[in-house]
Design an enzyme around this catalytic site. Structure first.
Site, PDB file in Angstrom:
ATOM      1  N   GLU A 383      61.795  16.766   5.398  1.00  0.00           N
ATOM      2  CA  GLU A 383      60.492  16.259   5.812  1.00  0.00           C
ATOM      3  C   GLU A 383      60.503  15.583   7.182  1.00  0.00           C
ATOM      4  OE1 GLU A 383      59.390  14.269   2.060  1.00  0.00           O
ATOM      5  OE2 GLU A 383      58.249  16.061   1.666  1.00  0.00           O
ATOM      6  N   GLU A 461      62.811  21.704  -3.986  1.00  0.00           N
ATOM      7  CA  GLU A 461      62.316  20.713  -4.943  1.00  0.00           C
ATOM      8  C   GLU A 461      61.242  21.383  -5.776  1.00  0.00           C
ATOM      9  OE1 GLU A 461      61.074  16.969  -3.150  1.00  0.00           O
ATOM     10  OE2 GLU A 461      62.664  17.135  -1.648  1.00  0.00           O
TER      11      GLU A 461
HETATM   12  C1  GAL Z   1      59.307  15.150  -1.756  1.00  0.00           C
HETATM   13  C2  GAL Z   1      60.425  14.479  -1.007  1.00  0.00           C
HETATM   14  C3  GAL Z   1      61.307  13.699  -1.929  1.00  0.00           C
HETATM   15  C4  GAL Z   1      60.483  12.848  -2.851  1.00  0.00           C
HETATM   16  C5  GAL Z   1      59.537  13.690  -3.616  1.00  0.00           C
HETATM   17  C6  GAL Z   1      58.644  12.872  -4.496  1.00  0.00           C
HETATM   18  O1  GAL Z   1      58.298  15.483  -0.882  1.00  0.00           O
HETATM   19  O2  GAL Z   1      61.201  15.390  -0.305  1.00  0.00           O
HETATM   20  O3  GAL Z   1      62.166  12.913  -1.163  1.00  0.00           O
HETATM   21  O4  GAL Z   1      59.751  11.959  -2.082  1.00  0.00           O
HETATM   22  O5  GAL Z   1      58.698  14.359  -2.723  1.00  0.00           O
HETATM   23  O6  GAL Z   1      59.336  12.130  -5.413  1.00  0.00           O
END
Ligand code: GAL
Length: 950
Positions: A383, A461
């Site tokens: 990010e 993620e």
């Molecule tokens: C993503 C980010 C993570 C965490 C997650 C929400 O966007 O990369 O570090 O913030 O969201 O828990």
């Protein structure tokens, strides 16, 4: 090497300008406090931790830190061991300092540091003396670097990783780059060992008979390749006249071909998690035993991949990945997410003045970890939006290390990365992305589109494991396996980052953002892991493990056979697993045995016949269940032999036999009593209770409280429920009249403000003195605009819960979209198993598919059996209102009652905290439902003994 970890002297100042310039680098500091190194000072009683996610904790005014910038001064006086001093050169190494430091030795400034989660080395040859060295380190919590270290985690400053003194010989090995390639076509390995050394270096691999000069291509002959499933390592020694460096090589080749991610020529599936370093008391301070335990826990749950979100972990973690077998995305310590709040204006990623800082971080990440076979991709960071500096990082990586892939989710056009990576893409979008490489590309596709279509896809993620959830994992995995292009994903995240504080009352309480008086914080968004901060598996982990289990087993409905699917990428079934089967009727094992394991290679399927005893028909009162289980035959570092690798079931529910009503209901004391004012029961047998009331609501989960990515135009479901009064529904008794030996109760339960309601038609028929049959029919009234959380009968027993014995799906809680691990069985749940001890209280603990359950309380048991469909059962020491009102687990106080919900149906849980909400197919839209139950008071000890403890 000599460790300098231990007790140091420490002084904290509130700001740089307030930090005394009093000769602290060399003067006596006996008046300072003691502090542990490594540690975070704000977890050692100096200041307090703070949590924020995207938002910067101070004004976005780059590159300036705020005036209120805690400054920690460290001092250590030490003697250098004679054999260290005797060497020609000495280095001082710090494995991690957050966020910036200046380092002094014996009054000389050695230099400054940037890169909190990276190694810093200083040449101290000319400064080190044999005795009474004075090492002084001034650490600033915030610095210019904070703008590019804005990861979603606690702000935890200090010297938090190891400090060591290194002795360097004359003919030193200063660096080694070890590349161990494997050619899948020939099965042969090749070693390329680039050595930076004073004098000639040799490479030895005793096991392969190799003793060759460095810097040459060394054929290694036939080798066993390294994979996450077969983490085969070979000891390698690099030697000069004065120094011997021991390393371990894993032969493997990482490639992209036809939009597939291949290792050693075979496609791989990443069953991953994002892992932060976190300990509830120590923060990001490494502990070797804990790190190993973490990875073993992952392996036990079939996790085979880790993204080191969002920085390189302690260097020893990489050795563990190599040894235990994980595919690793090693991520650079880089995130500039705070600039999102200023529209990315001034983002360092696109500012040439930050270019060197970006490249420096990337180089140090790669150099530190380049010799680990587990690392298959370098991630530029997280990010940090887009910009030329990120492209420059990628270019450097590709030039230096062509043996691995470059990952960065923020490269939206996939122009300078080797994999198309996304976070939280919805199921629908994942399907589209998968389909992209199946369908022909449009004729007018531009070069970027064509290139993108040649890349494998992964979700760095997905499935946000916050609170009760994540829902929808099975649906994701179906898509991951359907499309060759998809290489899997990494659940966000492994561990809940709660911080434990033990109060003066001796009670240890888990805390989150805002609990430390932070002016800027993101609350409990940091409590989003598959395991608690104390590493207790949450239900989400158990279901994830079942979704990704290496062996999938489907038992045919007619029980003639079983279909076995080998979901490993490299291992064969035979030799690895044993197959057992077992038949249970009404809880008792009737027959069991082993099945011959078919020859079955990776990613293939086989059929196995079941023996005759699995199928002959038998009269069951409750259920007749055949379970086939695949277990590991050999002990592994993470599990004994017998570890479950997959299971499947065939469940045949018995046709419930309705008991006859009492012959003469009037003579004996009636089995239940109904309050003429409310129409509720007041007891069953002699067990005092109230209810049932009709329940449509649940104490909102984290996911219920958040806007879902696929419904951005709608408020969170919890808000929708509240807006139509679902949490405050009130009953109105419509009818209470005797009917054929029983009583008919009709109740309309309506939401305030609206005309929405549910009509319940309840026919109570006593059966003996302690049991009552209920035939219940529910009908929605009005046009319900939103799905219900559930439709249930809620009862409150006037005694504390002592556990549950049940025949149903378990033993862990499950919901319609979060259920893969739940198997039908006869389970005994203790009081601690009933609900999840969430850091942020919310609905939890539902067990589905229940046909017979005894709720145990301090005053006896209530047995609930279905005479029609299975139900979902929730038993809790807390009311939903109390759960919804509490902000921390430790605020909840049991009210001495047992809150029981028998749900006819429920909505799923989704993953709205990041990603899609509850998928349409898992939403309980308003609809008529009915159930018939038998409710009976039983003595607590009279309930049938279960065979399977939870
Ligand atoms: C993503 C980010 C993570 C965490 C997650 C929400 O966007 O990369 O570090 O913030 O969201 O828990």
């Amino acid at each position: 090497m000599q460790s300098l970890n231990g007790s140091w002297r420490f002084r904290l100042s509130p700001a740089l300008r307030a930090a005394p310039d009093d000769g602290w680098q060399t003067r006596a500091v006996d008046d300072w406090d003691a502090i542990d190194v490594p540690a975070h000072w704000n977890l050692q009683g100096f200041g307090a931790p703070a949590y924020s996610n995207v938002q910067m904790p101070f004004p976005v005014d780059p590159p300036h830190p705020p005036d209120a910038n805690p400054i920690g001064d460290y001092r250590l006086d030490f003697d250098a061991p004679a054999d260290v001093v005797a060497h020609p050169r000495q280095l001082l190494r710090f494995d991690g300092i957050e966020s910036a430091a200046e380092v002094w030795l014996n009054g000389a400034l050695l230099g400054t540091t940037r890169g909190s989660r990276l190694t810093h080395e200083f040449d101290v040859t000319d400064v080190l003396v044999p005795t009474a060295n004075r090492l002084a380190v001034r650490v600033a919590q915030f610095s210019d670097a904070t703008y590019i270290e804005n990861q979603d985690m606690w702000w935890l400053p200090g010297i938090f990783r190891d400090v060591a003194l290194l002795a360097r010989p004359a003919a030193a090995v200063d660096d080694v780059q070890l590349v161990a390639d494997f050619d899948p076509a020939t099965g042969e390995g090749t070693l390329s060992v680039r050595v930076r050394a004073t004098g000639a270096a040799r490479v030895l691999v005793p096991e392969l008979g190799i003793d060759a000069p460095a810097d040459e291509r060394i054929p290694a002959g036939e080798v066993e390749p390294w994979t996450a499933e077969t983490p085969r390592l070979y000891d390698v020694v690099v030697r000069t006249a004065d120094e011997t460096v021991s390393m371990r090589a894993g032969f493997r080749r990482v490639e992209v071909r036809d939009a597939q991610l291949l290792v050693n020529g075979a496609p791989i599936m990443l069953r991953g998690v994002n892992r932060h370093e976190h300990h509830p008391e120590r923060g990001r301070v490494f502990d070797a035993a804990d790190a190993r335990a973490d990875l073993l826990l992952m392996k036990r749950h079939h996790i085979n991949a880790v993204r080191t979100s969002h920085y390189p972990p302690h260097p020893d973690t990489l050795d563990l990945f190599d040894e235990l077998g994980f595919w690793v995305i090693d991520e650079c310590d880089l995130e500039s997410h705070g600039f999102e709040h200023v529209g990315w204006s001034g983002n360092p990623s696109a500012d040439p003045r930050w270019r060197d800082a970006y490249l420096d971080r990337m180089r140090r990440t790669v150099h530190r970890d380049k010799n680990h076979p587990s690392v298959i991709m370098w991630s530029l960071g997280n990010e940090a939006h887009e910009g030329a500096n990120l492209e420059a990082m990628s270019r450097w990586v590709k030039g230096f290390d062509p043996t691995r892939l470059v990952h960065y989710e923020g490269d939206r056009g996939s122009r300078y990365v080797d994999v198309y990576s996304r976070m939280y893409a919805s199921h629908a979008e994942v399907r589209e992305i998968g389909q992209e490489t199946v369908d022909a590309l449009p004729y007018d596709a531009d070069a970027d589109t064509v290139r993108r279509a040649s890349l494998p896809f992964l979700q760095c993620e997905f499935a946000h494991a916050m609170g009760t959830g994540p829902g929808g994992l099975e649906e994701y995995w179906d898509l991951f396996e359907r499309y060759p292009r998809i290489a899997g994903g990494f659940v966000w995240e492994w561990v809940e980052q709660a911080i434990a504080v033990t109060g003066d009352d001796g009670v240890r309480r888990l805390r989150y953002g805002g609990d430390f008086g932070e002016a800027v914080h993101d609350g409990n968004y940091v409590i989003d892991g598959l395991v608690s901060a104390d590493r207790e598996p949450r239900p989400g982990l158990l279901h994830y493990a079942a979704v990704i289990a290496p062996v999938r087993i489907d038992v045919a409905g007619d029980r003639t056979g079983v279909r076995i699917e080998n979901r490993w990428d490299f291992l064969r079934l035979e030799g690895q697993v044993a197959l057992t089967w077992e038949r249970r009727v009404d809880g008792r094992v009737l027959a069991s045995g082993e099945l011959a394991v078919p020859a079955c290679g990776p990613r293939l399927r086989a059929e196995v016949a079941l023996p005759h005893e699995a199928r002959v028909s038998i009269e069951a009162a409750v259920a007749d269940v055949v379970t086939v289980t695949a277990v590991g035959v050999g002990a592994q570092p993470w599990a004994d032999a017998g570890h479950v690798l997959g299971a499947g079931q065939s469940v045949v529910h018995a046709v419930a036999v309705a008991p006859a009503p009492s012959a003469d209901a009037s003579s004996a004391r009636p089995a239940c009593e109904i309050d003429a004012v409310t129409g509720e029961l007041t007891r069953i047998g002699s067990l005092p209770l109230r209810g049932p009331s009709v329940g449509l609501w649940r104490a909102p989960t984290d996911n219920d409280l958040d806007v879902a990515d696929d419904e951005l135009d709608l408020p969170p479901v919890a808000t929708r429920w509240r807006d139509i009064g679902m949490d405050r529904m009130v009953p109105r008794l419509q009818q209470l009249s005797p009917e054929s030996g029983g009583t008919r109760v009709r109740v309309r339960t309506g939401a305030p403000i609206t005309g929405l309601a549910v009509d319940a038609d309840l026919l109570w028929t006593p059966v003996g003195e302690r049991a009552v049959r209920l035939d219940a029919v529910f009908d929605p009234v009005g046009r319900w605009p939103h799905a219900w959380a559930r439709l249930g009968l809620d009862l409150v027993i006037e005694a504390a819960p002592a556990g549950v014995r049940m025949a149903g799906l378990g033993p862990m809680p499950s919901y319609p979209d979060m259920r893969a691990a739940a198997r039908f069985g006869w389970y005994d749940l203790g009081p601690a198993d009933l609900v999840v001890d969430d850091v942020f209280p919310q609905e939890s603990g539902s067990r589905r598919g229940v046909v017979d359950a005894t709720v145990l309380t301090a005053r006896g048991g209530l047995r609930v059996r279905t005479l029609s469909e299975p139900f979902a059962l929730t038993v809790s020491p807390f009311s939903r209102a109390a759960i919804a009102a509490a902000r921390h687990g430790w605020e909840l106080e049991a009210d001495g009652r047992t809150h029981v919900s028998v749900d006819l149906a429920q909505s799923g849980v989704g993953t709205a905290t990041c990603g899609p909400g509850i998928l349409p197919r898992h939403r309980l839209t308003a609809r008529p439902l009915s159930i018939s139950l038998l409710l009976e008071q039983v003595d607590a000890d009279a309930a049938e003994e279960p065979d399977e403890p939870a």
